[in-house]
Scaffold this motif. Structure first.
Motif, mmCIF file in Angstrom:
data_model
loop_
_atom_site.group_PDB
_atom_site.id
_atom_site.type_symbol
_atom_site.label_atom_id
_atom_site.label_comp_id
_atom_site.label_asym_id
_atom_site.label_seq_id
_atom_site.Cartn_x
_atom_site.Cartn_y
_atom_site.Cartn_z
ATOM 1 N N GLU A 51 14.423 37.977 26.912
ATOM 2 C CA GLU A 51 15.390 36.936 27.271
ATOM 3 C C GLU A 51 15.364 35.781 26.273
ATOM 4 O O GLU A 51 16.416 35.285 25.856
ATOM 5 N N GLY A 52 14.158 35.364 25.890
ATOM 6 C CA GLY A 52 14.038 34.276 24.921
ATOM 7 C C GLY A 52 14.610 34.647 23.569
ATOM 8 O O GLY A 52 15.295 33.835 22.922
ATOM 9 N N ALA A 53 14.343 35.860 23.130
ATOM 10 C CA ALA A 53 14.862 36.310 21.837
ATOM 11 C C ALA A 53 16.390 36.381 21.859
ATOM 12 O O ALA A 53 17.050 36.008 20.881
ATOM 13 N N GLN A 54 16.940 36.828 22.983
ATOM 14 C CA GLN A 54 18.404 36.883 23.093
ATOM 15 C C GLN A 54 19.008 35.488 23.012
ATOM 16 O O GLN A 54 20.055 35.299 22.383
ATOM 17 N N GLU A 55 18.351 34.525 23.630
ATOM 18 C CA GLU A 55 18.842 33.147 23.568
ATOM 19 C C GLU A 55 18.802 32.607 22.140
ATOM 20 O O GLU A 55 19.741 31.953 21.686
ATOM 21 N N VAL A 56 17.715 32.877 21.438
ATOM 22 C CA VAL A 56 17.599 32.412 20.053
ATOM 23 C C VAL A 56 18.682 33.059 19.188
ATOM 24 O O VAL A 56 19.331 32.382 18.381
ATOM 25 N N LEU A 57 18.882 34.354 19.354
ATOM 26 C CA LEU A 57 19.889 35.051 18.545
ATOM 27 C C LEU A 57 21.313 34.576 18.860
ATOM 28 O O LEU A 57 22.172 34.581 17.985
ATOM 29 N N ALA A 58 21.545 34.156 20.103
ATOM 30 C CA ALA A 58 22.875 33.682 20.485
ATOM 31 C C ALA A 58 23.139 32.258 20.012
ATOM 32 O O ALA A 58 24.293 31.824 19.943
ATOM 33 N N ASP A 59 22.082 31.537 19.656
ATOM 34 C CA ASP A 59 22.203 30.143 19.216
ATOM 35 C C ASP A 59 22.486 30.110 17.717
ATOM 36 O O ASP A 59 21.604 30.350 16.899
ATOM 37 N N GLN A 60 23.712 29.793 17.352
ATOM 38 C CA GLN A 60 24.111 29.745 15.949
ATOM 39 C C GLN A 60 23.335 28.697 15.150
ATOM 40 O O GLN A 60 23.213 28.790 13.935
ATOM 41 N N ALA A 61 22.789 27.695 15.856
ATOM 42 C CA ALA A 61 22.056 26.619 15.183
ATOM 43 C C ALA A 61 20.560 26.914 15.060
ATOM 44 O O ALA A 61 19.830 26.125 14.479
ATOM 45 N N ALA A 62 20.117 28.049 15.598
ATOM 46 C CA ALA A 62 18.685 28.384 15.534
ATOM 47 C C ALA A 62 18.255 28.540 14.083
ATOM 48 O O ALA A 62 18.910 29.210 13.289
ATOM 49 N N GLY A 63 17.180 27.904 13.757
ATOM 50 C CA GLY A 63 16.689 27.958 12.386
ATOM 51 C C GLY A 63 15.765 29.139 12.142
ATOM 52 O O GLY A 63 15.448 29.914 13.052
ATOM 53 N N GLU A 64 15.333 29.241 10.904
ATOM 54 C CA GLU A 64 14.474 30.350 10.501
ATOM 55 C C GLU A 64 13.177 30.389 11.304
ATOM 56 O O GLU A 64 12.722 31.468 11.700
ATOM 57 N N VAL A 65 12.592 29.234 11.565
ATOM 58 C CA VAL A 65 11.318 29.196 12.303
ATOM 59 C C VAL A 65 11.501 29.781 13.703
ATOM 60 O O VAL A 65 10.685 30.588 14.162
#
Length: 98
Positions: A51-65
């Protein structure tokens, strides 16, 4: 060398990083129940990580870290869940035994 085909693969590793096995035919032994509980916890953790990984991938502003962290956690969880699947698969009866 020990034949591990009749042993239960446990959901943890030794201090040296080697697989651990249990020799028992009692699925209700203390160690069997502990292994069952740990497998369930690893599956639950895998769902949370997914679930957390899906949220990060869906966030266009998520950075490399954030992406690297999510991927690292997903790899750890996948490795654990594959051990659970392997262990449970080994305990299934052979098709010829049914």
């Amino acid at each position: 060398m020990i034949d591990t085909s009749q042993l239960r693969l446990l959901p943890w590793r030794s201090a040296e990083g080697k697989p651990c096995y249990l020799s028992t035919r009692d699925p209700n032994s203390r160690l069997s129940r502990l292994a069952d509980d740990m497998e369930e916890e690893q599956i639950e953790c895998g769902n949370v990580v997914l679930e957390g990984a899906q949220e990060v991938l869906a966030d266009q502003a998520a950075g490399e870290v954030a992406v690297r962290f999510a991927l690292t956690q997903a790899v750890v969880s996948l490795r654990e869940v594959l051990v659970v699947a392997d262990s449970r698969g080994r305990r299934l009866p052979d098709a010829g035994d049914r």
